[in-house]
Enzyme design. Structure first.
Site, PDB file in Angstrom:
ATOM      1  N   HIS A   4      66.438  58.488 -13.735  1.00 48.91           N
ATOM      2  CA  HIS A   4      66.842  57.156 -14.208  1.00 48.91           C
ATOM      3  C   HIS A   4      65.916  56.050 -13.718  1.00 48.91           C
ATOM      4  O   HIS A   4      66.257  54.886 -13.820  1.00 48.91           O
ATOM      5  CB  HIS A   4      68.285  56.866 -13.768  1.00 48.91           C
ATOM      6  CG  HIS A   4      69.277  57.801 -14.389  1.00 48.91           C
ATOM      7  ND1 HIS A   4      70.514  58.052 -13.848  1.00 48.91           N
ATOM      8  CD2 HIS A   4      69.202  58.588 -15.493  1.00 48.91           C
ATOM      9  CE1 HIS A   4      71.163  58.930 -14.607  1.00 48.91           C
ATOM     10  NE2 HIS A   4      70.383  59.274 -15.605  1.00 48.91           N
TER      11      HIS A   4
ATOM     12  N   CYS B 197      56.072  46.269 -17.692  1.00 44.15           N
ATOM     13  CA  CYS B 197      55.725  45.085 -18.479  1.00 44.15           C
ATOM     14  C   CYS B 197      56.072  45.303 -19.947  1.00 44.15           C
ATOM     15  O   CYS B 197      55.707  46.341 -20.542  1.00 44.15           O
ATOM     16  CB  CYS B 197      54.225  44.804 -18.345  1.00 44.15           C
ATOM     17  SG  CYS B 197      53.701  43.442 -19.394  1.00 44.15           S
TER      18      CYS B 197
ATOM     19  N   CYS C  55      54.020  39.851 -15.542  1.00 39.92           N
ATOM     20  CA  CYS C  55      52.860  40.728 -15.314  1.00 39.92           C
ATOM     21  C   CYS C  55      51.594  39.867 -15.280  1.00 39.92           C
ATOM     22  O   CYS C  55      51.600  38.742 -15.813  1.00 39.92           O
ATOM     23  CB  CYS C  55      52.806  41.711 -16.486  1.00 39.92           C
ATOM     24  SG  CYS C  55      51.367  42.782 -16.551  1.00 39.92           S
TER      25      CYS C  55
ATOM     26  N   CYS D  39      49.253  40.206 -17.081  1.00 43.28           N
ATOM     27  CA  CYS D  39      48.830  39.977 -18.480  1.00 43.28           C
ATOM     28  C   CYS D  39      49.669  38.894 -19.123  1.00 43.28           C
ATOM     29  O   CYS D  39      49.458  38.522 -20.272  1.00 43.28           O
ATOM     30  CB  CYS D  39      48.958  41.274 -19.297  1.00 43.28           C
ATOM     31  SG  CYS D  39      50.648  41.615 -19.862  1.00 43.28           S
TER      32      CYS D  39
ATOM     33  N   SER E 191      79.383  62.343  -9.915  1.00 45.43           N
ATOM     34  CA  SER E 191      80.622  62.529 -10.676  1.00 45.43           C
ATOM     35  C   SER E 191      80.342  63.375 -11.917  1.00 45.43           C
ATOM     36  O   SER E 191      81.255  63.863 -12.567  1.00 45.43           O
ATOM     37  CB  SER E 191      81.172  61.153 -11.099  1.00 45.43           C
ATOM     38  OG  SER E 191      80.187  60.452 -11.856  1.00 45.43           O
TER      39      SER E 191
ATOM     40  N   ASN F   4      80.648  67.367  -2.357  1.00 47.83           N
ATOM     41  CA  ASN F   4      81.213  66.107  -2.836  1.00 47.83           C
ATOM     42  C   ASN F   4      82.473  65.828  -2.028  1.00 47.83           C
ATOM     43  O   ASN F   4      83.075  66.744  -1.491  1.00 47.83           O
ATOM     44  CB  ASN F   4      81.547  66.234  -4.341  1.00 47.83           C
ATOM     45  CG  ASN F   4      81.693  64.876  -5.003  1.00 47.83           C
ATOM     46  OD1 ASN F   4      82.324  63.976  -4.449  1.00 47.83           O
ATOM     47  ND2 ASN F   4      81.103  64.713  -6.176  1.00 47.83           N
TER      48      ASN F   4
END
Ligand code: BV8
Ligand code: ZN
Length: 272
Positions: A124, A132, A173, A175, A214, A238
């Site tokens: 994730h 950017c 950024c 840029c 979970s 857990n």
């Protein structure tokens, strides 16, 4: 944790030539990082899709950055716990013995890397990377606050209607493009490279260890039934049952930081 199941698990672990681990927010709970769905969880206070989604970003990028700025601030003061370190140790021992070890994490806090895990598959993304929107570059960014405008902004009020931050106050950024968190939001596809690395680690593994998740978020949770289909033994650590507990051969109930250091303190059995 009965001694018998612990010994059966450790004997299977010693023989394992290929190990995969899937972690979630629970492995960082003892480091002080809030989980998402447990008591006090982040998503309890916020509807996840109202904050961690492309729609939320379109609606109010400042609110989304306020949420991540707050999580970066909190994570800054957190350190790996004995659970992270036990996993990093197991990785080093297994790889030194020429065996395969893949750590797959849903977490974005960076604590596995801080504990010494060499190349976790970060399904994730990372709190500490930005992307950017103009040039697409992904860079490390540890600025807290993310820009001066977010200093002391605390956790966001998702009910706030008025935008509290101007476009100029968002991070940019070199840029000139606007920077977003390099994190996979709900409704966004995971990176093919990460999905492939996780699948390669799970397919053919002898043992999958599921720690502190979970197991309700897909496609991450899908790696547990995948491991089962490939004949792997599955163990879960857990504090309470999860959506995949019924698939597990071993279930160890308790905190990852308490259980993992002794549970994983085994040496690989020499090859026959
Ligand atoms: C996508 C970043 C498609 C944000 C996150 C079926 C297939 C595919 C998709 C879906 C599907 N069904 C539904 C979906 C959509 C969605 C989804 O899964 N929704 C769920 C809620 C039903 N999935 C997606 O949107 C994914 N994208 O599928 O895109 C696509 C394809 C092509 C093109 C376009 C689109 C994207 C998912 C990623 C979302 N982003 N995070 C952020 O972090 O800010 S997910 C979010 O949940 C967190 O990252 C977290 O890592 C993750 C999972 O949560 P957990 O880590 O498990 O944490 P949780 O709090 O839930 O549980 C903690 C556990 O620890 C508990 O069990 C607790 O008991 C335990 N615990 C507590 N203390 C301890 C402990 N354990 C041990 N020791 C302790 N001390
Ligand atoms: Zn750029």
């Amino acid at each position: 944790m009965s001694t018998a199941s612990r010994e059966r698990f450790q004997s299977s672990l010693r023989r394992a030539r290929k190990i995969a681990v899937l972690t979630g927010a629970g492995v960082s709970a003892e480091s002080g990082i809030p989980t998402f769905r447990g008591a006090g969880g982040l998503w309890r206070r916020y509807d996840a899709t109202s904050i961690a989604s492309p729609e939320a970003w379109q609606r109010d990028p400042g609110l989304v950055w306020e949420f991540y700025n707050h999580r970066r601030e909190r994570a800054l003061g957190c350190a790996p716990n004995p659970g992270h370190r036990a996993l990093a140790r197991l990785e080093a021992v297994w790889r030194d013995a020429g065996r395969t070890f893949t750590l797959i994490t849903q977490n974005v806090d960076g604590l596995h890397e801080q504990a010494g895990s060499r190349d976790p598959v970060r399904l994730h993304g990372s709190l500490w990377q930005v992307r950017c929107l103009a040039c697409g570059s992904v860079t490390e960014n540890r600025d807290v606050p993310i820009t001066p405008a977010f200093a002391g902004s605390g956790s966001p009020d998702p009910d706030a209607r008025a935008r509290r931050f101007t476009a100029a106050e968002l991070p940019h950024c070199r840029c000139g493009g606007v920077l977003r968190p390099h994190i996979v939001w709900f409704g966004e596809a995971l990176e093919e490279r990460d999905l492939a690395a996780a699948a390669a680690g799970v397919e053919g593994c002898d043992l999958l260890l599921v720690v502190g998740t979970s197991a309700v978020v897909y496609p991450a949770a899908g790696f547990v039934p995948l491991a089962r289909r490939h004949g792997a033994l599955i163990a879960e650590v857990n504090v309470e049952p999860s959506a995949v507990t019924s698939l597990c051969d071993f279930v160890f109930t308790g905190g990852a930081g308490e259980i993992l250091p002794s549970l994983l303190d085994v040496a690989p059995e020499p090859a026959p």
